[in-house]
Design an enzyme around this catalytic site. Structure first.
Site, PDB file in Angstrom:
ATOM      1  N   PHE A 100       0.855  -1.193   0.000  1.00  0.00           N
ATOM      2  CA  PHE A 100       0.000   0.000   0.000  1.00  0.00           C
ATOM      3  C   PHE A 100       0.884   1.232   0.000  1.00  0.00           C
ATOM      4  O   PHE A 100       1.765   1.372   0.849  1.00  0.00           O
ATOM      5  CB  PHE A 100      -0.945   0.034   1.215  1.00  0.00           C
ATOM      6  CG  PHE A 100      -1.869   1.228   1.156  1.00  0.00           C
ATOM      7  CD1 PHE A 100      -3.013   1.203   0.363  1.00  0.00           C
ATOM      8  CD2 PHE A 100      -1.575   2.396   1.850  1.00  0.00           C
ATOM      9  CE1 PHE A 100      -3.846   2.318   0.268  1.00  0.00           C
ATOM     10  CE2 PHE A 100      -2.409   3.508   1.760  1.00  0.00           C
ATOM     11  CZ  PHE A 100      -3.544   3.469   0.968  1.00  0.00           C
ATOM     12  N   LYS A 157       2.577   9.721   8.531  1.00  0.00           N
ATOM     13  CA  LYS A 157       1.880   9.273   9.736  1.00  0.00           C
ATOM     14  C   LYS A 157       2.465   9.772  11.076  1.00  0.00           C
ATOM     15  O   LYS A 157       2.111  10.863  11.514  1.00  0.00           O
ATOM     16  CB  LYS A 157       1.760   7.749   9.719  1.00  0.00           C
ATOM     17  CG  LYS A 157       0.877   7.271   8.538  1.00  0.00           C
ATOM     18  CD  LYS A 157       0.227   5.935   8.765  1.00  0.00           C
ATOM     19  CE  LYS A 157      -0.924   5.704   7.801  1.00  0.00           C
ATOM     20  NZ  LYS A 157      -0.592   4.951   6.597  1.00  0.00           N
ATOM     21  N   ASP A 199       9.262   2.708   1.776  1.00  0.00           N
ATOM     22  CA  ASP A 199       8.079   3.396   2.289  1.00  0.00           C
ATOM     23  C   ASP A 199       7.984   3.073   3.787  1.00  0.00           C
ATOM     24  O   ASP A 199       7.531   1.995   4.172  1.00  0.00           O
ATOM     25  CB  ASP A 199       6.839   2.914   1.524  1.00  0.00           C
ATOM     26  CG  ASP A 199       5.552   3.586   2.018  1.00  0.00           C
ATOM     27  OD1 ASP A 199       5.562   4.149   3.129  1.00  0.00           O
ATOM     28  OD2 ASP A 199       4.543   3.518   1.289  1.00  0.00           O
TER      29      ASP A 199
END
Ligand SMILES: *Cc1c(COP(=O)(O)O)cnc(C)c1O
Length: 389
Positions: free
Chosen positions: A128, A244, A215
């Site tokens: 993702f 995040k 990532d």
């Protein structure tokens, strides 16, 4: 529920009005234990006093100017991130997807400048990377892509944790310029690769002069028991993305790079109106201050071991429990059947959890939890799963 909002989410029937540490309260003042942290965002918990103070203080002096001027908090945050990550340069964005967009653009520019036709980035199944067109194309989930064709060109997909598949592409495809991979797959179900996976990707990238792009949007900022998850290995990426946990709720994303990858962008190649604004960067600095002046990263590792032991004891070997996967405070309990309704059952009991990849109960509690709260999460989640099976 309001009809004014586009139906991009199936929202749970609860709205929170305040939070403190690992706790949230809804509009009826019912209390919830937050074992998901806004999906790995509020690593320091809700309403952290130092973060609160940084926001209020910065908002009362300066929120936004523009990247056409120097921004001192952005420069300081950039230097500190480069320092702790052994990287050389940073581009600041407002989200994870945008940080990955920057990484993808770096890989393309890097390839095109070297005369490589149709530069291609290797990406993984079950990955993702975000919801923009390029990042949803990079994402290894048909549900995220369906209906948005034509997708972006220039991606080649291989199974996760499969070095041989990458080697095969290296043999047959001379247009590859980069590999983009999560050190632990988050949305894909807390998938943890073999210990030497990243090191071997590093070797392949070195051999072919590809960029190794990690990532770390979900795994970064102490979540897995190191500041960045790849620090469990001896390798350094060429490009790393963060978001995040970097802002503890303040929108911020970052794309870090070193070596050739740090040199590709020139003025005019990329930009962002909001990216790296004084408020977001001041909060990022404050998050680093809190993490660096505490034992939160060591705690994440210890609490992860505690979760692993606790869940193994209560659920290990149980029929219906396929696997328990833990990397610091990223916990995935895979069941042998879809288990989305566990989220609602937990909510009724005042516990916030998540189910991803249909059958994986995912926990991403804040790093600030005590041993007692850790045990409470183990107790409640195990009981829910046992009752469900
Ligand atoms: C959440 C996430 C993203 C996307 O971040 P947004 O801020 O939602 O754009 C990208 N990659 C990973 C690994 C993530 O967990």
């Amino acid at each position: 529920m309001s009809d004014a909002l586009m139906t991009t989410y199936n929202r749970l029937p609860v709205a929170f009005s305040r939070g403190e540490g690992a706790w949230l309260w809804d509009s009826q003042d019912k209390r919830y234990l937050d074992a998901i942290s806004g999906i790995a965002v509020c690593g320091l918990g809700h309403a952290h006093p130092e973060i609160q103070n940084a926001i209020c203080d910065q908002a009362s002096s300066l929120i936004h100017t523009s990247n056409i001027y120097r921004i001192s908090h952005q420069e300081t945050l950039g230097e500190r991130l480069c320092d702790i990550a052994d990287m050389e340069r940073v581009f600041f964005a407002n989200s994870g997807a945008e940080a990955n967009e920057a990484a993808i653009k770096i890989a393309r520019l890097y390839g095109n400048r070297r005369g490589i036709k149709n530069p291609t980035i290797i990406v993984m199944e079950q990955s993702f990377h975000g919801r923009t067109l390029a990042t949803l194309t990079a994402t290894g989930n048909r549900k995220v892509q369906a209906g948005f064709e034509p997708l972006v060109q220039g991606f080649a997909r291989v199974p996760y944790d499969d070095i041989q598949a990458i080697e095969e592409i290296a043999k047959n495809n001379s247009s590859v310029v980069a590999v983009l991979v999560e050190p632990v797959q988050g949305e894909g179900g807390v998938n943890i690769p073999a210990d030497d996976y990243l090191n071997r990707i590093r070797e392949i990238c070195d051999r072919h002069e590809w960029l190794m792009m990690l990532d770390e949007i979900q795994t970064g900022m102490g979540r897995t028991g190191k500041m960045f998850s790849h620090q469990h290995n001896r390798c350094l990426p060429d490009v790393m993305t963060l978001a995040k946990g970097l802002g503890n709720g303040m929108p911020i994303g970052a794309c870090l790079a070193r070596g050739a990858a740090a040199e590709v962008f020139a003025p005019g190649n990329h930009g962002s109106t909001f990216g790296g604004n004084p408020l977001a960067c001041r909060v990022g600095l404050s998050v680093l201050d809190v993490i660096e002046s505490s034992d939160l990263i060591i705690r994440a590792a210890k609490l992860g071991a505690r979760m692993q032991a606790g869940f193994e004891e209560k659920l290990g070997g149980l029929e219906g429990v396929t696997e328990i996967r833990v990397s610091g405070l990223m916990i995935g309990i895979e069941l042998d059947r879809p288990c989305g309704e566990l989220v609602t059952l937990a909510l009724e009991q005042g516990l916030l959890i998540n189910v991803t990849a249909e059958s994986v109960v995912r926990l991403l509690p804040p790093l600030i939890i005590s041993d007692e709260i850790c045990d409470e999460i183990i107790e409640k989640v195990a009981a829910l799963i046992i009752a469900f099976l």
